[in-house]
Design a protein around this motif. Sequence first.
Motif, mmCIF file in Angstrom:
data_model
loop_
_atom_site.group_PDB
_atom_site.id
_atom_site.type_symbol
_atom_site.label_atom_id
_atom_site.label_comp_id
_atom_site.label_asym_id
_atom_site.label_seq_id
_atom_site.Cartn_x
_atom_site.Cartn_y
_atom_site.Cartn_z
ATOM 1 N N ARG A 1 0.685 -1.148 0.006
ATOM 2 C CA ARG A 1 -0.168 0.088 0.032
ATOM 3 C C ARG A 1 0.820 1.236 -0.101
ATOM 4 O O ARG A 1 0.486 2.366 -0.276
ATOM 5 C CB ARG A 1 -0.814 -0.019 1.265
ATOM 6 C CG ARG A 1 -1.914 -1.075 1.169
ATOM 7 C CD ARG A 1 -3.113 -0.755 2.400
ATOM 8 N NE ARG A 1 -3.980 -1.708 2.188
ATOM 9 C CZ ARG A 1 -5.251 -1.902 2.987
ATOM 10 N NH1 ARG A 1 -5.445 -0.878 3.698
ATOM 11 N NH2 ARG A 1 -6.071 -2.840 2.711
ATOM 12 N N VAL A 2 2.294 1.290 0.290
ATOM 13 C CA VAL A 2 2.861 2.408 0.341
ATOM 14 C C VAL A 2 3.184 3.004 -1.176
ATOM 15 O O VAL A 2 3.124 4.178 -1.285
ATOM 16 C CB VAL A 2 4.323 1.910 0.738
ATOM 17 C CG1 VAL A 2 5.012 1.084 -0.288
ATOM 18 C CG2 VAL A 2 5.203 3.110 0.892
ATOM 19 N N PHE A 3 2.610 2.396 -2.075
ATOM 20 C CA PHE A 3 2.766 2.720 -3.446
ATOM 21 C C PHE A 3 1.274 3.354 -3.687
ATOM 22 O O PHE A 3 1.332 3.944 -5.066
ATOM 23 C CB PHE A 3 2.918 1.740 -4.528
ATOM 24 C CG PHE A 3 4.289 0.807 -4.366
ATOM 25 C CD1 PHE A 3 5.481 1.565 -4.288
ATOM 26 C CD2 PHE A 3 4.297 -0.508 -3.972
ATOM 27 C CE1 PHE A 3 6.708 1.173 -3.866
ATOM 28 C CE2 PHE A 3 5.379 -1.072 -3.768
ATOM 29 C CZ PHE A 3 6.648 -0.425 -3.754
ATOM 30 N N ASP A 4 0.168 3.479 -2.972
ATOM 31 C CA ASP A 4 -1.184 3.800 -3.391
ATOM 32 C C ASP A 4 -1.014 5.449 -3.993
ATOM 33 O O ASP A 4 -1.894 5.487 -4.971
ATOM 34 C CB ASP A 4 -2.209 3.714 -2.238
ATOM 35 C CG ASP A 4 -2.428 2.377 -2.066
ATOM 36 O OD1 ASP A 4 -2.233 1.547 -2.963
ATOM 37 O OD2 ASP A 4 -3.200 1.946 -1.018
ATOM 38 N N ALA B 1 -7.111 -0.313 -10.542
ATOM 39 C CA ALA B 1 -6.409 -0.585 -9.418
ATOM 40 C C ALA B 1 -6.156 0.895 -8.871
ATOM 41 O O ALA B 1 -5.847 0.905 -7.534
ATOM 42 C CB ALA B 1 -5.122 -0.970 -10.131
ATOM 43 N N ALA B 2 -6.108 1.834 -9.720
ATOM 44 C CA ALA B 2 -5.877 3.069 -8.979
ATOM 45 C C ALA B 2 -7.178 3.691 -8.178
ATOM 46 O O ALA B 2 -6.866 4.330 -7.009
ATOM 47 C CB ALA B 2 -5.903 4.392 -10.244
ATOM 48 N N THR C 1 -7.191 4.742 -4.200
ATOM 49 C CA THR C 1 -7.629 6.156 -3.709
ATOM 50 C C THR C 1 -8.495 6.026 -2.573
ATOM 51 O O THR C 1 -8.546 6.779 -1.584
ATOM 52 C CB THR C 1 -8.219 6.925 -4.750
ATOM 53 O OG1 THR C 1 -9.671 6.138 -5.406
ATOM 54 C CG2 THR C 1 -7.479 7.111 -5.809
ATOM 55 N N GLN C 2 -9.443 4.822 -2.719
ATOM 56 C CA GLN C 2 -10.392 4.586 -1.519
ATOM 57 C C GLN C 2 -9.566 4.181 -0.471
ATOM 58 O O GLN C 2 -10.070 4.507 0.843
ATOM 59 C CB GLN C 2 -11.304 3.447 -2.003
ATOM 60 C CG GLN C 2 -12.154 3.939 -3.130
ATOM 61 C CD GLN C 2 -13.135 2.766 -3.744
ATOM 62 O OE1 GLN C 2 -12.567 1.629 -3.671
ATOM 63 N NE2 GLN C 2 -14.263 3.328 -3.968
ATOM 64 N N ARG C 3 -8.520 3.428 -0.493
ATOM 65 C CA ARG C 3 -7.788 3.192 0.821
ATOM 66 C C ARG C 3 -6.980 4.430 1.245
ATOM 67 O O ARG C 3 -6.954 4.550 2.493
ATOM 68 C CB ARG C 3 -6.408 2.029 0.321
ATOM 69 C CG ARG C 3 -6.851 0.591 -0.015
ATOM 70 C CD ARG C 3 -5.800 -0.177 -0.051
ATOM 71 N NE ARG C 3 -5.174 -0.099 -1.183
ATOM 72 C CZ ARG C 3 -5.208 -0.712 -2.315
ATOM 73 N NH1 ARG C 3 -6.191 -1.626 -2.472
ATOM 74 N NH2 ARG C 3 -4.396 -0.441 -3.374
ATOM 75 N N LEU C 4 -6.511 5.421 0.425
ATOM 76 C CA LEU C 4 -6.092 6.744 0.810
ATOM 77 C C LEU C 4 -7.163 7.509 1.641
ATOM 78 O O LEU C 4 -6.703 8.468 2.383
ATOM 79 C CB LEU C 4 -5.285 7.348 -0.208
ATOM 80 C CG LEU C 4 -4.247 6.760 -0.745
ATOM 81 C CD1 LEU C 4 -3.800 7.191 -2.088
ATOM 82 C CD2 LEU C 4 -2.912 6.707 0.256
#
Length: 699
Positions: A447-450, A479-480, A484-487
Amino acid sequence: MGEDNATRNDFSGAASTVVQAGVISGDVHVHVRELVGGVPRQLPPNVREFVGRREKLDELNAVLGSGEDRTSPRIALITGTAGVGKTALAVHWSHEVSSFFPDGILYADLHGYGPEDLEVGAEAVLASFLRALGVRGDDVPDDGAERAARYRTLLAERRVLVVLDNARSEAQVRPLIPASPSAAVVVTSRQTLTGLIVDLGVEVLHLDVLSPGDATSLLRTALGARADREPDAVTELIRHSAGLPLALRVLVGLVRSRGALPLADLVDALADERDRLDVFDTGGDVHTQVRAVFSWSYQHLTPDGARMFRLLGLFPGHGVDRFSAAALVGVAPQTAARLLAGLLRAHLVVEDGAGRFGMHDLLRAYAAELVGEHEPVVTQLAATDRVYDYYLHTADAADRLVTPARLRVPLDGTPRPGPRFAGRDEALRWLSEERDTIATLFVLPDRVFDARRWQLAYTMRGFYFLAKLWDDSVRAHEAALSATQRLGDLRAEATTRNNLGVALLERGRADEAEEHYVEASRLYEQVGDARGMSNALVNRAWIAYYRGDHEDALRDHLKALDSYRASGAELNAAITLRGVALVEGDLGRFEDAVAHLAEAMVVFRRLESDLDAAMGENCLGEVHLLAGRSDLALTAFGRAVELAARCGSSYEEARASAGTARASADPTARAAAFARALELYEALGAPEADRVREEAARA
């Protein structure tokens, strides 16, 4: 000597009859009788079930059987990665042509690579060869130089083949090269022995993995009816073994040793790349263990070279250049180039093209094992982090040339050294070459790449639109969107939904696209982004247009146009004017459409947005065609072709070519234009190809 040089050294055709006749009549045997200890025939047994490699066998014939006058021996160097079959090729060829060397065949395994450090020096091999040539043990000189001189003397003018297998260095080989032009030498090595090439004019034969056809022949020859009963399993076994002969022969051994084992069971065991090398571990002879054979090349690398090899096991794509490798390892590009060159000489990578390097899947699996064993997790993450930064920022640099007038977003991460694009063509070429690697970045699990994940999708949208890579765009933006939802980044989510909707609509999934547009509009309103709301409104207008609701589409386009003008979004306003004109053309409001397109084209030209301009000219041509103005349509389509070529849009060129065909009164010109449009649409896999094909048939 009897026969002349040309006859004596040709391994093909009628010459073989001449040579054999010469041997029988005795004019070659004169040398055989002079060998006190008889004629040495030191070749190992021929390879069982040897298949394929016909091209390489012919190359060896050409190199070592040349009839040209020479003053030095003929030398071939067979190079390639571990397990690729260098020894098998050398031994098989030597058996095939053994009758052409009546004075003997000398063979030595130099043990350059093996389970222990057992490298054999030239002096020891010379002693062995001298004894094989009839020199008594106590007559073998103690001095290495004297041994080499005696060896060359004994082989002077003799028809001898010398096979030097598994060499690691030039120093092992040089003293073993005869001086006589009547001799031939075959060397095998995992290294490209550059010194031999420079000093002795050695001809290099690079051996690659087996082709799918040859690999299939090997399994069918070895497994017989079992391979014929399970053709799909055979295909998968070849894929999992990467066509590496050693791996294929290990699989053959496993099948033979387990009687009724279905080939499909073996395929299942190989399915997980992380455990694949375990299947190829025979547990017995280390020379038939794929992992062990690879290790003998790895252990001779420099520390920096070994680290480069390990980290390549982390690389998300299947090929690197000096810039992406530099990012991976954290060194300067020139250092990365030097390290890659070392791996290339060791045949642990292959050069796929100019300056691009890759490795087959089994070597990748081995490198991945090593990186897991020797590199801390934090080091692995840092390497992948640098790679992500490199691709994100280099893609942005390329996109600024491909779609220069588009709105940019701030990018996370640190720019890394990369190629300097001289213009749009170079930028497009890089995006095309790196397309597959970039696709893998979207699905990296960490997730560091989100944040960079959605930014990369946003950056790539212009290229995807230009090249009409809608499936790539859908996968990237899906995927993007999850990122964004995780962020919890609402503006990024809205932007990503908008771009995802565009790709879905182009793929004919209008209902899904509309859902994303509606949600994007809600999110933009929530964060107070008026421009974003206008973007979503325009996209919903296109939904109405494709559903045939032209009046609703025109209303929403005009509403968004007012918003863009109010906010000073000049390019967005011009793009919307183009959409307005397209709807007006369908509604029969031709003069309004032409006027709006003229207004939009002023902006496109001033901003040098060639793709938008090409789309505008195509739209203008279609409006003129609907209005019955064929001459004006042809002029507009002609300008569209020029602009499409300038910006690299095959789609817009195809669209213009199809329009030209519809507007043309000349049957020959019409047929040529339809043919060009069909060619381009088919290359793109565009659904428009079916319509053009039908129109061309009717015309």
